[in-house]
Design a protein around this motif. Sequence first.
Motif, short mmCIF file in Angstrom:
data_model
loop_
_atom_site.label_atom_id
_atom_site.label_comp_id
_atom_site.label_asym_id
_atom_site.label_seq_id
_atom_site.Cartn_x
_atom_site.Cartn_y
_atom_site.Cartn_z
N PHE A 9 -41.60 55.12 51.83
CA PHE A 9 -41.38 53.82 51.19
C PHE A 9 -42.52 52.83 51.46
CE2 PHE A 9 -39.22 49.61 50.96
CZ PHE A 9 -38.94 49.65 49.61
N HIS A 10 -43.02 52.78 52.67
CA HIS A 10 -44.16 51.93 53.04
C HIS A 10 -43.99 50.47 52.62
CE1 HIS A 10 -46.16 55.61 54.20
NE2 HIS A 10 -45.87 56.11 53.01
N TYR A 35 -35.39 63.27 54.54
CA TYR A 35 -35.78 62.03 55.21
C TYR A 35 -35.41 61.91 56.68
CZ TYR A 35 -30.98 61.19 53.73
OH TYR A 35 -29.63 61.31 53.49
N GLU A 36 -34.70 62.88 57.25
CA GLU A 36 -34.30 62.80 58.66
C GLU A 36 -35.06 63.83 59.50
OE1 GLU A 36 -32.51 60.62 60.14
OE2 GLU A 36 -31.50 59.65 58.47
N HIS A 45 -41.32 60.71 53.52
CA HIS A 45 -40.18 60.76 52.59
C HIS A 45 -39.28 59.55 52.76
CE1 HIS A 45 -40.50 65.43 52.86
NE2 HIS A 45 -41.35 64.94 51.97
N GLN A 46 -39.00 58.87 51.66
CA GLN A 46 -38.07 57.74 51.71
C GLN A 46 -36.63 58.24 51.71
OE1 GLN A 46 -39.07 55.48 48.26
NE2 GLN A 46 -38.10 56.87 46.85
N ASN A 47 -35.72 57.37 52.14
CA ASN A 47 -34.30 57.73 52.12
C ASN A 47 -33.66 57.15 50.85
OD1 ASN A 47 -33.56 55.02 52.64
ND2 ASN A 47 -33.63 55.36 54.84
N PRO A 48 -32.41 57.46 50.57
CA PRO A 48 -31.78 56.97 49.33
C PRO A 48 -31.74 55.44 49.22
CG PRO A 48 -30.55 58.83 50.16
CD PRO A 48 -31.56 58.47 51.23
N ALA A 49 -31.49 54.73 50.30
CA ALA A 49 -31.47 53.27 50.24
C ALA A 49 -32.85 52.72 49.86
CB ALA A 49 -31.00 52.68 51.57
N ASP A 75 -33.34 67.38 58.69
CA ASP A 75 -32.13 67.32 59.50
C ASP A 75 -30.86 66.86 58.79
OD1 ASP A 75 -33.60 68.26 61.63
OD2 ASP A 75 -33.68 66.34 62.69
N GLU A 76 -30.96 66.11 57.69
CA GLU A 76 -29.73 65.65 57.04
C GLU A 76 -29.04 66.81 56.32
OE1 GLU A 76 -32.69 65.30 53.72
OE2 GLU A 76 -32.75 64.74 55.82
N PRO A 77 -27.70 66.78 56.24
CA PRO A 77 -26.98 67.81 55.49
C PRO A 77 -27.44 67.84 54.03
CG PRO A 77 -25.46 66.54 56.83
CD PRO A 77 -26.79 65.83 56.89
N ILE A 78 -27.38 68.98 53.41
CA ILE A 78 -27.96 69.18 52.07
C ILE A 78 -27.35 68.27 51.01
CG2 ILE A 78 -26.45 71.09 51.37
CD1 ILE A 78 -29.14 72.40 50.29
#
Length: 114
Positions: A9-10, A35-36, A45-49, A75-78
Amino acid sequence: VYFAGDTGFHGGTNYRRMAEKHGGFRLAILPIGAYEPRWFMAPQHQNPAEAVQGMRLCGAVHAAGCHWGTFQLTDEPIEEPAQKLAEALVAEGISPKRFRAMRPGEAWDVPPPG
C-alpha cells in the motif's frame, strides 16, 4: 481499467498518482491476498482494508480483488481475504456490488458509468 499488479500500500502513494494522472477509473483490479505476517509482507502485498482505501484513492467506481484463493501463499487462511474485504467494505460504507473478491476464472460484466 487500472491493474495495480502485486503491490504494497505504501501510504496510498501509487493510488494517488494514478488518480492525478488519469482522473479515476471504471474498474480497478487490486490485490487483496498474501498479506500476513504484516511485519514482513506489508511492503510487497496490501491487505483487503488497504485495497478498499486504494479503490477510493484512485477514484475507481468498481474494483475486483485478485491475488487470493488459489493456494495458501502466506500465513492468512486461504478464504480470509474475501472475508476481510467484506468487513472493510461494511466499515467504509461501500456496497459489496462495487468491490468483488473475484475467483480464478470468474467473469464480471462491470456496470457502465453513470
